[in-house]
Design an enzyme around this catalytic site. Structure first.
Site, PDB file in Angstrom:
ATOM      1  N   HIS A   1       4.038  16.331  27.385  1.00  0.00           N
ATOM      2  CA  HIS A   1       3.334  16.992  26.274  1.00  0.00           C
ATOM      3  C   HIS A   1       2.632  15.978  25.383  1.00  0.00           C
ATOM      4  O   HIS A   1       2.794  15.947  24.176  1.00  0.00           O
ATOM      5  CB  HIS A   1       4.332  17.820  25.440  1.00  0.00           C
ATOM      6  CG  HIS A   1       4.886  18.982  26.190  1.00  0.00           C
ATOM      7  ND1 HIS A   1       4.145  20.108  26.510  1.00  0.00           N
ATOM      8  CD2 HIS A   1       6.106  19.192  26.726  1.00  0.00           C
ATOM      9  CE1 HIS A   1       4.892  20.959  27.199  1.00  0.00           C
ATOM     10  NE2 HIS A   1       6.089  20.434  27.349  1.00  0.00           N
TER      11      HIS A   1
ATOM     12  N   ASP B   1       6.473  27.759  22.274  1.00  0.00           N
ATOM     13  CA  ASP B   1       6.203  26.365  22.665  1.00  0.00           C
ATOM     14  C   ASP B   1       4.706  26.068  22.668  1.00  0.00           C
ATOM     15  O   ASP B   1       4.298  24.911  22.645  1.00  0.00           O
ATOM     16  CB  ASP B   1       6.792  26.073  24.049  1.00  0.00           C
ATOM     17  CG  ASP B   1       8.312  25.930  23.985  1.00  0.00           C
ATOM     18  OD1 ASP B   1       8.819  25.437  22.961  1.00  0.00           O
ATOM     19  OD2 ASP B   1       8.981  26.328  24.949  1.00  0.00           O
TER      20      ASP B   1
END
Lengths: 286, 286, 286, 286, 286, 286
Positions: free
Chosen positions: B7, B181
């Site tokens: 990420h 998320d």
């Protein structure tokens, strides 16, 4: 000897004529077991319940007066809602077919034990809700098809669906009143025939065909013969006197014997004297 | 070499540090097959979807802030309603568990083909309705549990559930935002943790735990290893260069190599230069 | 007149106070039909059974002390195992929800007839095994969730799960003791509350909330009213004396009348004189 | 022209004789679609998978050498466990029948996508676990029936079940090796016939009948004709040359033409020259 | 004391020897509840019914003499037809397994109530048809497997399947006569053994193994122990006299006591004096 | 711009008028994806298939001309048989509803892959048989309802049901020809309307309503809007030129543009010049 559906309480003339005829008259509809089951009515209830769901789906079609809904929907369009009032034999069979058609089904019923049984055998696929006037009012406005399945054996059906409730229903919704043979469970119901099965009240299509199973004689005849044959055999083998002595359910079916009325409700209905069967036919254990 | 969830778009510092480290950094979340599936994210979506339905049922309990409803009802009391927004992997898994809990389930989805598939494999037990803002508004007021399952791979989730919609929801209802998320699909969502999983906005309990699968590490670890192991084996057997040459899905996972950023969205996010992988690693077919 | 749950055997003080009050006290929990069903307890058992399965799944989550397992698994990871001890109303409902969550479910039960019924209505989806101490020992070590569903109406629950068995269970497994209101069926059980529902013994999370249905008051209240209302109506319509004369189930519910104890177990529990209801209220047929 | 199962790689003599005969020889087993499906083998896999589950149940009977277990159990006695290694066509069909027999079924498979599909269409009734040597070792000791369903088209089956694993199995368990036509997936497997279908190794009954579908010729013939007829019609309508030009799947089936070997694996197996079909038959697009 | 299956009506010698021995002899097969259930025979009926369907499928295989049909068919080839004559415990269990194998199943039965129950629990997946000679004649010619499941407790099975009907069956069809222990329900049936389970009459394979459950001793022993143990415990705890006083079902099981025959049918069979149990053992309430 | 169903091949006059009008005419029925799906026809096929099964059940009623059969039967009376010819979208939907009505259902289909899919999602509840003239002849004589569901996109339906087959059908059976919009798949079919939906040929009720979905406009309109809206949005957002450039499926829908015919089959049907779309509208990629 006459062994068939008689419904004598509804006809003074017929009752008197049969009494005068001297025939032994045994009515299918009053054959009743010790635990209050009506074995010669049950198959007709199964058939009527299943037909009611089919008719409900069919009369939703626009050209037939419905609001033009496919009961089961398709992917992307929600299914319609079926409200079954009463979870007995009629209601269970109507619900099974309505589920099969893809509808979202709610059964209103008053017996918790019956609802538990339905929950088990329908594997949780229907909403089972305690019936009450309030609940009917609340549920009926959301329904596309309402199936009146409230039958109290041998009694006039309670008018659970009022005129106001019908008025509150969706335009083009369908109300199938399976209790019509016992007067109907909606205030707006009156009997119709297979040749003109429906009429409209306040935008709601009423399907109130009396003798619904008459539409499917192959199935109805077989189903009825399945349950009547053992009684016919018993009468043929033993004669009526002994047959009713052996089987209290059959004994309860005897309405007229030797010119006398042996079924209390029929006698009452026409102001005739009631003669208990065991007085007329001493062998009978009833 | 680093092969895990990275990420990087979310952290400038981490991205620069990894570039400086010289490590080859392959991100689970950007491994992507030719038909746009994300094989290393899918198992987490399955787990999150199933957990979301469980959490929805649990936080309906009164002592936990819910309105005090048993999702599946009991015979005589209607079940609760679950609205699943999005019928992808998360939504399908949430719906399966919600059905198993006895709820009345509606899935809103935009792909007709996907709804057809869900209708087939769920055998008509859910309502499948085309999603739209209007439809969400209409359905959300009836829901006891809303599951936000709208994930667009690699993008911020669209805010489909507005503040007004949340305000219109039932008091004590539960909103599980599985898209948290990626920013969440409700305007009122913000990330929570497993130690404090919920908060209340306008009477609606919000369950917005980031990294939901972290709650079930036995299952998550096995599920993740099932899908990552073949890539690990490929890298171990062939080396990274040949492995990405053989498998474009793996190639798309390479974010940092030889100090250069090889994944465009990461480069863009931090204003760094983007170097296509095939320039850095000539073997790669991407 | 007082018509509610009383549980007088557990409180000497309350019993004496009610006797002195002169009130007619009818206890929900001792209303009992001729075939030993407890109609005013059954809905609470249904709710508790369903909640138990939900709680079992929830407390498997790692942050809540469980070993971190998703009960239903995902494709590629086997589901967890649920052991339900007792296949009555609680056990059936727990099993239905556990199946719905995707678990592998075993029910231990002692009545073969009951197991046959469960096999029929659950279509063979659970393992139904004769219960015995040996069998519990064998099955409990494999279970991720154990649901104690052994309730003997009006009696202390048998301690079928010993301390040794708990010690032999998996670390992080969950034991939901639904029998806790009657003392619990595990040696390690003691009542907890909804605010602190669990504690750990030998690595096993114990969920032993007394009055579980209290967590879902919307459902519980409706379910309870569904079954109590007919009794309330009977008392209102006929007065208590006639109502108990008409309905032996209701008669069995009368614990205190005219200052006298009319339920034997309550009298025994507090060393008070027992007065059969028909002596106090001559109309009663009991 | 010869259009049937040929399996030429297994017979040097047959290959040479066919080449000399001048016949055009098209092998069912190498007809292969662009996405690597083998349409003329698939129906045989379906049949073999279903038969394998039936045989597994049957050979558990004590008089036939099994440990004497009813696979589905009865209420009160847990069902047996079936382990299916491989979740392709054979494994799916074996699992469906094993479930139908009431067994507790686990499928080991390596493709997550395939497991997702099986989970959807089997509605969560089987345990779907990632296959590995470790997992097979762990699962096989609990199994009553093991079905080896690992077939790699055109290749020797991998020996996933070792001798040690067989030794560790329960006494009287049954191992059905459906991969036997390709060498078997157990080290202890060797082909048997329908007249002597089983033999015992280390207490484990091995059912390794080659050509299992031969046991049910009515079904097999219809199933095979269903898939071969369109090819026969294409050849009859267009002639072989045009038919293979139109259909690359059929083209891959041509093994021998004009005395030359046109299927590489067959040529390799016997040290003969390989002639690509398009060289021999210029029309062909392969 | 002897507590096992005795079947004394079938053996004069054994009856006299047991009477002379002075032993108290309680026969499993005559233990009978007030509602005429036979609790110690029922598990054997369940097992036999399930085995019958498995055997029916197996003996359809060509190498075993069948016509070579896969009972469940495959996509493209219709499944075979199974006719179950009798819808009691044997018939229900046979039908469940036959359905599981993918067959098209018809149950012939005479009790409408039983058929309603089967329709509910089998969710409409079988055809339930009223049994009659005519119906058997009509259905049997279409069947691939016929399962004779007509057992009348303690009586010789009626010969419902005549020689003519067998002659009219398909060549290679299978007839499993589960009633063989009571003489069989087909005129062509005679008992066989597990070592030679079948023989052929008019092209129809007859599977008539006496004591079918003997093939699966693990399951049979557990199932039998499940039901006999409570009686054994009662006798052990209370002694026979008190145990039969407490439990009329057990009392009906006593065939021989103190040298006298206490079961009427056994006494009649051998021309011995019958002594009602309560005369021999005054405590007994029977 | 005109975007609706056009069916120009059927009307010379309409085609010429539209060409002269200068309007851009996009036909729903020729919008076609790369894999030959017709996304704007599919929802109508779903609806028609479901309606066909409902109509089949309804017109079996005696007062409507049927032989008087309840399709699902009742316990004791076998259900009716439904034969669905063609297992595509129409056939699948018809089969699902027919199953839901309790019928015994057979689908005839030519694609084995499609039958495998149907077998999986229908869990083996229908017989799936390879279609052929012989098979139709054999199956049709046993059917109570035949549903013709053979649609070849853009082509006249093949006449699979001959006059002879209709003559051989049961008296009072129902034939629903869903292919009637493309000419019908029975030789005896001709289009009917919702006001007079049926006629009788050789004792067989023919239900051949053209535009069946017109009966349920609520469902049809929503279903159609669900699929057309994205195209409308694309045209509105980008203009037609860019929209067809972006989406080849939409491009295939353009039949008339700038006075020229851009769909070959329409041009051919009326002997007009065909102008490929990319010539008229250079942006288009088709």
């Amino acid at each position: 000897m006459l062994f068939t559906y008689l419904h004598l309480a509804a006809s003074d003339e017929l009752t008197r004529a049969l009494a005068e005829s001297g025939a032994a008259c045994v009515a299918y509809e009053t054959v009743e077991t010790d635990n209050h089951a009506l074995p010669l009515l049950a198959p007709m209830s199964e058939i009527a319940g299943r037909l009611a769901a089919q008719a409900g789906a069919y009369f939703l079609e626009k050209p037939l007066g419905g609001h033009g809904l496919l009961l089961g929907g398709v992917p992307g369009v929600a299914p319609g809602r079926v409200l079954v009032i009463g979870g007995g034999i009629v209601g269970y069979n109507a619900a099974v077919i309505a589920l099969g058609l893809g509808a979202n089904v709610t059964i209103l019923e008053r017996s918790i034990d019956r609802m538990r049984h339905l929950d088990e055998v329908l594997s949780g696929r229907v909403s089972l809700v305690m019936s009450s006037t309030l609940q009917i009012e609340e549920s009926i406005v959301e329904a596309d098809v309402v199936i009146g399945a409230v039958l109290i054996p041998g009694a006039v059906a309670p008018k659970l669906v009022t005129r106001e409730m019908v008025t509150a229903m969706k335009d083009g919704a369908v109300l199938c009143d399976v209790a019509i043979d016992q007067g109907g469970c909606a205030e707006t119901s009156h009997p119709t025939t297979h040749s003109e099965p429906v009429y409209v009240v306040d935008g709601v299509t009423h399907y109130c065909v009396a003798n619904m199973p008459g539409a499917v004689p192959i199935t109805s005849t077989k189903a009825l013969t399945n349950v009547t044959l053992p009684y016919v055999e018993a009468i043929a083998d033993h004669g009526l006197a002994e047959a009713v002595a052996l089987d209290p359910a059959l004994a309860r079916g005897v309405n007229v014997l030797d010119g006398r009325i042996t079924y209390e409700a029929v006698a009452d209905a026409h102001g005739l004297d009631f003669h208990p069967l065991q007085d007329v036919l001493p062998l009978s254990p009833v």
